[in-house]
Motif scaffolding. Structure first.
Motif: not given
Length: 257
Positions: A28-33, A63-66
């Motif tokens: 639901p939030t931005k993924l970490p690397q 990362y674009e789609n999380n």
């Protein structure tokens, strides 16, 4: 790297062959690397008799789609139940966990060797290692052709070779029997491997004998992911280490193999 516990959305559950599935999970939030070799711990609530989480290597990240993908091979009750989850289900996941492989230098020629569930981090590493495809060589081993998964999405990132114990695909025998390994090993700058212990130990021994940099990703039972349960302890030259926190990736020079 900060760990997080999140309820992730299962976007897709794709059956790759008779006992391998690709699960695509969305945060639901931005993924970490997330790096090759790292893993996640999954709670399987539908298997009510299973209390401990199950570890799975990361196969890919978008990362674009999380989203990130897991390769789930049915090995027991937990993994079997997990493969019955459907798109729209929520799954509790702790991520990212553990150490990652050391990325190669830009001019390295590397050999990646994977078997079983260990195919996942090898494909992920081939994709993001940053090398020219001609410098990336990947040997994937399985019992038979039906045990191999389709790797078409990764072919642009390297050269792929297959072994099967019954000879139904590629070279007959184990990964160490493939000519790229048995005859060309000395030509590689770095070797990476993940899979069954016996396979990794065989690869590590040959690499050590030739003084080639080699890292392995251990598949010990990592139930907690925080070094508390002590299910995954591995004996090393520096004493006992929790694979979930000190690994799962280790340089072979640190192991007692």
């Amino acid at each position: 790297m900060k760990k997080t516990v999140q309820e992730l959305l299962l976007v897709d559950n794709i059956q790759l062959n008779h006992d391998n599935f690709k699960l695509v999970l969305q945060a639901p939030t931005k993924l970490p690397q997330i790096f090759p070799g790292q893993f996640v711990n999954v709670e399987i609530k539908k298997a009510t008799e299973i209390f401990l989480r199950r570890p799975f290597s990361v196969l890919d990240v978008n990362y674009e789609n999380n989203t990130f993908s897991l390769l789930v091979k049915i090995l027991g009750r937990g993994s079997k139940v997990l493969t019955t989850y459907q798109s729209g289900d929520k799954i509790s996941v702790i991520f990212p966990l553990g150490s990652s492989f050391t990325l190669p230098d830009k001019n390295d020629r590397v050999l990646l060797v994977g078997g079983g569930s260990g195919v996942a981090p090898m494909l992920f590493l081939a994709k993001i290692c940053g090398l020219k495809p001609e410098n990336v060589h990947v040997i994937l081993g399985a019992r038979s052709q039906q045990d191999h998964i389709d790797i078409s999405a990764y072919k642009a990132f390297g050269n792929y070779y297959f072994t099967t114990e019954d000879g139904s695909l590629g070279e007959k025998g184990f990964v160490t029997h493939h000519p790229v390994f048995s005859q060309e090993l000395s030509s590689f700058d770095k070797v990476y491997t993940c899979g069954p212990d016996l396979m990794m130990k065989a690869v590590a021994k040959e690499a050590a004998d030739k003084n080639i940099f080699c890292e392995v990703s251990l598949e010990n039972m990592m139930a907690c992911g925080f070094g508390v349960c002590l299910c995954c302890v591995e004996k090393t030259k520096e004493g006992n280490k929790c694979v979930c926190t000190e690994g799962p990736v280790f340089n072979i020079n640190k192991l007692t193999w």
